[in-house]
Enzyme design. Structure first.
Site, PDB file in Angstrom:
ATOM      1  N   LYS A  38      54.142  18.825  38.525  1.00 51.04           N
ATOM      2  CA  LYS A  38      53.745  18.171  37.273  1.00 51.04           C
ATOM      3  C   LYS A  38      52.563  18.970  36.729  1.00 51.04           C
ATOM      4  O   LYS A  38      51.485  18.434  36.443  1.00 51.04           O
ATOM      5  CB  LYS A  38      53.380  16.699  37.553  1.00 51.04           C
ATOM      6  CG  LYS A  38      53.024  15.878  36.336  1.00 51.04           C
ATOM      7  CD  LYS A  38      54.198  15.580  35.411  1.00 51.04           C
ATOM      8  CE  LYS A  38      53.748  14.814  34.182  1.00 51.04           C
ATOM      9  NZ  LYS A  38      54.819  14.694  33.170  1.00 51.04           N
ATOM     10  N   TYR A  69      49.712  11.464  49.206  1.00 51.06           N
ATOM     11  CA  TYR A  69      49.641  10.578  50.369  1.00 51.06           C
ATOM     12  C   TYR A  69      48.231  10.680  50.930  1.00 51.06           C
ATOM     13  O   TYR A  69      47.947  11.418  51.862  1.00 51.06           O
ATOM     14  CB  TYR A  69      50.701  10.954  51.406  1.00 51.06           C
ATOM     15  CG  TYR A  69      52.028  10.280  51.153  1.00 51.06           C
ATOM     16  CD1 TYR A  69      52.635  10.388  49.912  1.00 51.06           C
ATOM     17  CD2 TYR A  69      52.657   9.530  52.129  1.00 51.06           C
ATOM     18  CE1 TYR A  69      53.845   9.771  49.657  1.00 51.06           C
ATOM     19  CE2 TYR A  69      53.873   8.913  51.888  1.00 51.06           C
ATOM     20  CZ  TYR A  69      54.461   9.040  50.658  1.00 51.06           C
ATOM     21  OH  TYR A  69      55.659   8.425  50.407  1.00 51.06           O
TER      22      TYR A  69
HETATM   23  C1  IPM Z   1      60.168   7.795  53.571  1.00 52.22           C
HETATM   24  C2  IPM Z   1      59.505   6.449  53.490  1.00 52.22           C
HETATM   25  C3  IPM Z   1      58.107   6.572  54.034  1.00 52.22           C
HETATM   26  C4  IPM Z   1      57.332   7.477  53.090  1.00 52.22           C
HETATM   27  C5  IPM Z   1      57.413   5.248  54.233  1.00 52.22           C
HETATM   28  C6  IPM Z   1      58.143   4.354  55.172  1.00 52.22           C
HETATM   29  C7  IPM Z   1      55.997   5.458  54.727  1.00 52.22           C
HETATM   30  O1  IPM Z   1      59.548   5.965  52.197  1.00 52.22           O
HETATM   31  O2  IPM Z   1      60.259   8.351  54.676  1.00 52.22           O
HETATM   32  O3  IPM Z   1      60.606   8.294  52.545  1.00 52.22           O
HETATM   33  O4  IPM Z   1      56.791   7.017  52.094  1.00 52.22           O
HETATM   34  O5  IPM Z   1      57.304   8.648  53.362  1.00 52.22           O
END
Ligand code: IPM
Ligand code: MG
Length: 359
Positions: A188, A135
């Site tokens: 992984k 992320y």
């Molecule tokens: C989750 C969702 C979020 C994420 C999105 C809405 C940003 O998919 O909480 O799993 O990717 O974490």
């Protein structure tokens, strides 16, 4: 003696304004039934409505108000449909998770008897690291962490740190100590050797502090196969952010429906209840959304408060919500995603009735 809690609600977009109020109603019923003081709720702006009213999906005053409450319920957001520039910014849940450093995303997947599970008996918890990994937008001081050096090349970075891995590993092992004392590390490390290899190795180091817990590890790809076939054999899974995002959708569906998958996002001082699923704009406003994920997330928040404040009554309220959701499903009242025909409101009303009848 139970205390009075101040909780915030952020309805969000899509099905949020249906499933969040249903959860509030059920929490209120459970809290009243156990004789605890009524929750002091405050509704805060977030999402599309906040863009229209305040020019931003997560207004400053919402963040300020959140820092002042005991916890909150976050509905899903449909950030993919926001007008620019909002669509390209860090999404609302990312913004809140990052702002409050809600590093532990705890995501149970538990099958209900009679609940349409793909693997009956599934009862596992995914402990998802919530601040870094792939992320990219959580890894930067400013900006979303993606780059586009030319219009045909896009780059993102993933980060794994020892510090973040240690703290999420402790969460996983502490949780396992209250359960079946088994932890599976998902990574992984055959390809992403340095990053997810560090994640695996640090988790194994932390494991040494929990000698009663048995540990194994799987690659992310292989773990999907094991989950589909043998989800009932897992206890606690610890993994990095994006693997946890993907695996938790899979695990929820295997346990009956993504619509039943709950979560809390927690730091050591704050917690946010949030269903694992999205805003489902295709079914919004039609009274067919499954509120269970949001309801059980709210119960997790009650449990988190109960543990933090050593509050037996609020723990009982959490038990009651979980028991009566399960009993309602077992009695055959379910939304269409689980093969039933109940509406969101009818399902919630059935749970409220079951809770009230327990008084
Ligand atoms: C989750 C969702 C979020 C994420 C999105 C809405 C940003 O998919 O909480 O799993 O990717 O974490
Ligand atoms: Mg997700």
């Amino acid at each position: 003696m139970s205390q009075q809690y101040r909780l915030a609600v952020l309805n969000g977009d899509g099905i949020g304004p249906e499933i969040v109020p249903a959860s509030v109603q059920i929490v209120d019923a459970a809290v009243a039934t156990v004789g605890a003081p009524a929750i002091d709720w405050s509704e805060l702006p977030l999402g599309r409505g906040a863009i229209d009213e305040f020019g931003t999906a997560v207004p400053e005053q919402t963040l300020a108000a959140l820092s002042d409450v005991d916890g909150w319920l976050l509905g899903p957001h449909d950030s993919a449909s926001y007008p620019e520039p909002h669509k390209s910014l860090l999404n609302p849940s990312g913004t809140i998770r990052k702002h409050f450093d809600l590093f532990a995303n705890i995501r149970p997947a538990k099958a209900f008897p009679g609940g349409n599970a793909i693997v009956e008996g599934t009862d596992l918890v995914i402990v998802r690291e919530n601040t870094e990994g792939f992320y990219a937008d959580r890894n930067t001081f400013a900006g979303t962490g993606e780059m586009m050096p030319t219009k045909d090349v896009a780059i993102m970075h993933g980060i794994i740190t020892r510090a973040a891995t240690e703290r999420i590993a402790h969460e996983a092992f502490k949780l396992a100590m209250t359960r079946d004392k088994r932890v599976t590390i998902v990574h992984k490390a055959n390809v992403l050797k340095m990053t997810t290899g560090l994640f695996r190795d640090v988790c194994r180091e932390i494991a040494a502090q929990y000698p009663e817990v048995s540990v194994n590890d799987f690659h992310i790809d292989a773990s999907t196969v094991h989950l589909v076939r043998r989800a009932d054999k897992f206890d606690v899974i610890v993994t990095e952010n994006m693997f946890g995002d993907i695996l938790s959708d899979l695990a929820g569906e295997v346990a009956g429906s993504l619509g039943i998958a709950p979560s809390i996002n927690a730091s050591s001082t704050q917690a946010m209840a949030q269903a694992s699923h999205g805003s489902a704009p295709d079914i919004a406003g039609r009274n067919v959304a499954n509120p269970i994920g949001m309801i059980l997330s709210s119960a997790m928040l009650l449990r988190w408060l109960g543990a933090k404040f050593n509050d037996e009554a609020i723990l009982k309220a959490a038990d009651l919500v979980e028991e009566k959701v399960a009993a309602t499903v077992e009695a055959g009242t379910m939304t269409p995603d689980m093969g039933g025909s109940a509406g969101t409101k009818e399902f919630a009303a059935a749970v409220v009735d079951a809770i009230t009848a327990a008084a």
